[in-house]
Design a protein around this motif. Structure first.
Motif, PDB file in Angstrom:
ATOM      1  N   UNK A  10      33.175  56.229  51.980  1.00 47.75           N
ATOM      2  CA  UNK A  10      32.307  56.169  50.803  1.00 47.75           C
ATOM      3  C   UNK A  10      32.881  55.270  49.707  1.00 47.75           C
ATOM      4  N   UNK A  11      34.188  55.298  49.527  1.00 50.83           N
ATOM      5  CA  UNK A  11      34.820  54.504  48.476  1.00 50.83           C
ATOM      6  C   UNK A  11      35.157  53.081  48.910  1.00 50.83           C
ATOM      7  N   UNK A  12      34.882  52.766  50.178  1.00 49.77           N
ATOM      8  CA  UNK A  12      35.151  51.420  50.663  1.00 49.77           C
ATOM      9  C   UNK A  12      36.592  51.168  51.055  1.00 49.77           C
ATOM     10  N   UNK A  13      37.376  52.228  51.243  1.00 49.80           N
ATOM     11  CA  UNK A  13      38.777  52.087  51.627  1.00 49.80           C
ATOM     12  C   UNK A  13      38.995  52.192  53.131  1.00 49.80           C
ATOM     13  N   UNK A  14      37.949  52.491  53.894  1.00 49.43           N
ATOM     14  CA  UNK A  14      38.148  52.742  55.318  1.00 49.43           C
ATOM     15  C   UNK A  14      38.665  51.496  56.038  1.00 49.43           C
ATOM     16  N   UNK A  15      38.120  50.339  55.724  1.00 48.75           N
ATOM     17  CA  UNK A  15      38.602  49.103  56.356  1.00 48.75           C
ATOM     18  C   UNK A  15      40.082  48.886  56.021  1.00 48.75           C
ATOM     19  N   UNK A  16      40.456  49.136  54.770  1.00 45.09           N
ATOM     20  CA  UNK A  16      41.865  49.008  54.373  1.00 45.09           C
ATOM     21  C   UNK A  16      42.725  50.016  55.123  1.00 45.09           C
ATOM     22  N   UNK A  17      42.195  51.222  55.312  1.00 43.44           N
ATOM     23  CA  UNK A  17      42.928  52.238  56.076  1.00 43.44           C
ATOM     24  C   UNK A  17      43.161  51.763  57.511  1.00 43.44           C
ATOM     25  N   UNK A  18      42.123  51.193  58.132  1.00 46.42           N
ATOM     26  CA  UNK A  18      42.270  50.687  59.500  1.00 46.42           C
ATOM     27  C   UNK A  18      43.305  49.562  59.558  1.00 46.42           C
ATOM     28  N   UNK A  19      43.300  48.690  58.543  1.00 48.49           N
ATOM     29  CA  UNK A  19      44.291  47.614  58.473  1.00 48.49           C
ATOM     30  C   UNK A  19      45.698  48.202  58.361  1.00 48.49           C
ATOM     31  N   UNK A  20      45.858  49.189  57.483  1.00 49.53           N
ATOM     32  CA  UNK A  20      47.173  49.832  57.312  1.00 49.53           C
ATOM     33  C   UNK A  20      47.616  50.488  58.612  1.00 49.53           C
ATOM     34  N   UNK A  21      46.712  51.161  59.285  1.00 49.14           N
ATOM     35  CA  UNK A  21      47.038  51.827  60.555  1.00 49.14           C
ATOM     36  C   UNK A  21      47.496  50.785  61.594  1.00 49.14           C
ATOM     37  N   UNK A  22      46.806  49.644  61.629  1.00 45.45           N
ATOM     38  CA  UNK A  22      47.198  48.573  62.554  1.00 45.45           C
ATOM     39  C   UNK A  22      48.572  48.009  62.197  1.00 45.45           C
ATOM     40  N   UNK A  23      48.833  47.860  60.905  1.00 51.33           N
ATOM     41  CA  UNK A  23      50.149  47.377  60.486  1.00 51.33           C
ATOM     42  C   UNK A  23      51.240  48.340  60.938  1.00 51.33           C
ATOM     43  N   UNK A  24      50.982  49.648  60.838  1.00 51.36           N
ATOM     44  CA  UNK A  24      51.979  50.628  61.291  1.00 51.36           C
ATOM     45  C   UNK A  24      52.236  50.489  62.781  1.00 51.36           C
ATOM     46  N   UNK A  25      51.174  50.265  63.544  1.00 52.39           N
ATOM     47  CA  UNK A  25      51.325  50.120  64.992  1.00 52.39           C
ATOM     48  C   UNK A  25      52.193  48.909  65.336  1.00 52.39           C
ATOM     49  N   UNK A  26      52.071  47.831  64.550  1.00 49.21           N
ATOM     50  CA  UNK A  26      52.811  46.609  64.854  1.00 49.21           C
ATOM     51  C   UNK A  26      54.161  46.504  64.137  1.00 49.21           C
ATOM     52  N   UNK A  27      54.238  47.011  62.900  1.00 47.25           N
ATOM     53  CA  UNK A  27      55.422  46.739  62.084  1.00 47.25           C
ATOM     54  C   UNK A  27      56.191  47.972  61.609  1.00 47.25           C
ATOM     55  N   UNK A  28      55.622  49.167  61.701  1.00 48.26           N
ATOM     56  CA  UNK A  28      56.326  50.385  61.307  1.00 48.26           C
ATOM     57  C   UNK A  28      56.895  50.341  59.900  1.00 48.26           C
ATOM     58  N   UNK A  29      58.228  50.415  59.800  1.00 51.81           N
ATOM     59  CA  UNK A  29      58.948  50.414  58.532  1.00 51.81           C
ATOM     60  C   UNK A  29      58.522  49.237  57.660  1.00 51.81           C
ATOM     61  N   UNK A  30      58.361  48.064  58.277  1.00 55.50           N
ATOM     62  CA  UNK A  30      58.043  46.856  57.534  1.00 55.50           C
ATOM     63  C   UNK A  30      56.662  46.934  56.903  1.00 55.50           C
ATOM     64  N   UNK A  31      55.762  47.688  57.516  1.00 55.23           N
ATOM     65  CA  UNK A  31      54.413  47.833  56.950  1.00 55.23           C
ATOM     66  C   UNK A  31      54.473  48.497  55.578  1.00 55.23           C
ATOM     67  N   UNK A  32      55.298  49.527  55.445  1.00 54.24           N
ATOM     68  CA  UNK A  32      55.421  50.210  54.152  1.00 54.24           C
ATOM     69  C   UNK A  32      56.111  49.296  53.147  1.00 54.24           C
ATOM     70  N   UNK A  33      57.128  48.605  53.590  1.00 54.75           N
ATOM     71  CA  UNK A  33      57.829  47.685  52.700  1.00 54.75           C
ATOM     72  C   UNK A  33      56.867  46.617  52.183  1.00 54.75           C
ATOM     73  N   UNK A  34      56.077  46.036  53.080  1.00 52.23           N
ATOM     74  CA  UNK A  34      55.105  45.018  52.674  1.00 52.23           C
ATOM     75  C   UNK A  34      54.012  45.608  51.796  1.00 52.23           C
ATOM     76  N   UNK A  35      53.676  46.869  52.024  1.00 50.28           N
ATOM     77  CA  UNK A  35      52.626  47.521  51.228  1.00 50.28           C
ATOM     78  C   UNK A  35      52.973  47.533  49.744  1.00 50.28           C
TER      79      UNK A  35
END
Length: 191
Positions: free
Chosen positions: A87-112
């Motif tokens: 509803x708030x339009x964050x779902x696509x961003x959530x999917x992107x974040x989830x994909x980053x975790x799958x590929x980069x793990x620790x680095x995804x949070x650092x980049x976030x």
């Protein structure tokens, strides 16, 4: 609605209890609130340049603590949050974040910490995918700390001119830093 929230944050930066408000804003932004703490950190660092590092530390601690709440929200309540994210339009961003975790793990949070994608999306996604908690906290400290100390330092050194440009170009700066970090990681891994 967001214009009024932004105006409130800028007014709050001048209040004697502004450091507490900065902590609260950084905490809330990392788990559920839409306004980034940079909009309060920059005016505070500009108003009291000698306290810029202290304000950056307050924003970092508040953001990491709020990130821990976001992690818990993602771990325990993701199913009930998915309709809200859509509803708030964050779902696509959530999917992107989830994909980053799958590929980069620790680095995804650092980049976030630098990404224009709302940090709360990453904290909730980290909990949802059960990222190990200690690496999550360490990456949050480094990523968010680097962001806030860079903002405070630049405002402290370059003053009002930088504040105006920072707020105008924050998304571009964030993406540029993400790109630089990704290239650095790629070069490091290829060696």
């Amino acid at each position: 609605m967001f214009a009024r929230l932004y105006a409130w944050v800028v007014r709050a930066a001048k209040h004697p209890r502004a450091p507490w408000a900065l902590f609260a804003l950084a905490f809330a932004e990392s788990s559920f609130f839409p306004i980034p703490p940079d909009v309060m950190l920059a005016p505070m660092a500009l108003a009291e340049r000698r306290k810029a590092w202290r304000f950056a530390l307050i924003a970092t601690v508040g953001s990491v603590a709020g990130g821990m709440l976001g992690y818990v929200i993602g771990a325990l309540f993701l199913d009930s949050l998915l309709p809200w994210l859509k509803d708030l339009g964050y779902y696509h961003s959530y999917e992107t974040a989830r994909d980053w975790f799958a590929h980069y793990g620790f680095w995804a949070v650092l980049l976030a910490g630098f990404s224009p994608i709302p940090y709360k999306v990453f904290t909730i996604a980290a909990g949802a995918v059960a990222m190990p908690f200690l690496p999550f906290v360490l990456a949050s400290l480094v990523g968010r700390g680097a962001r806030f100390f860079i903002v405070a330092g630049l405002v402290r050194w370059f003053g009002p001119v930088f504040e105006q440009r920072l707020l105008k170009y924050i998304d571009w700066i964030g993406w540029a830093i993400v790109a630089i970090v990704i290239v650095a990681i790629a070069v490091f891994q290829l060696r």
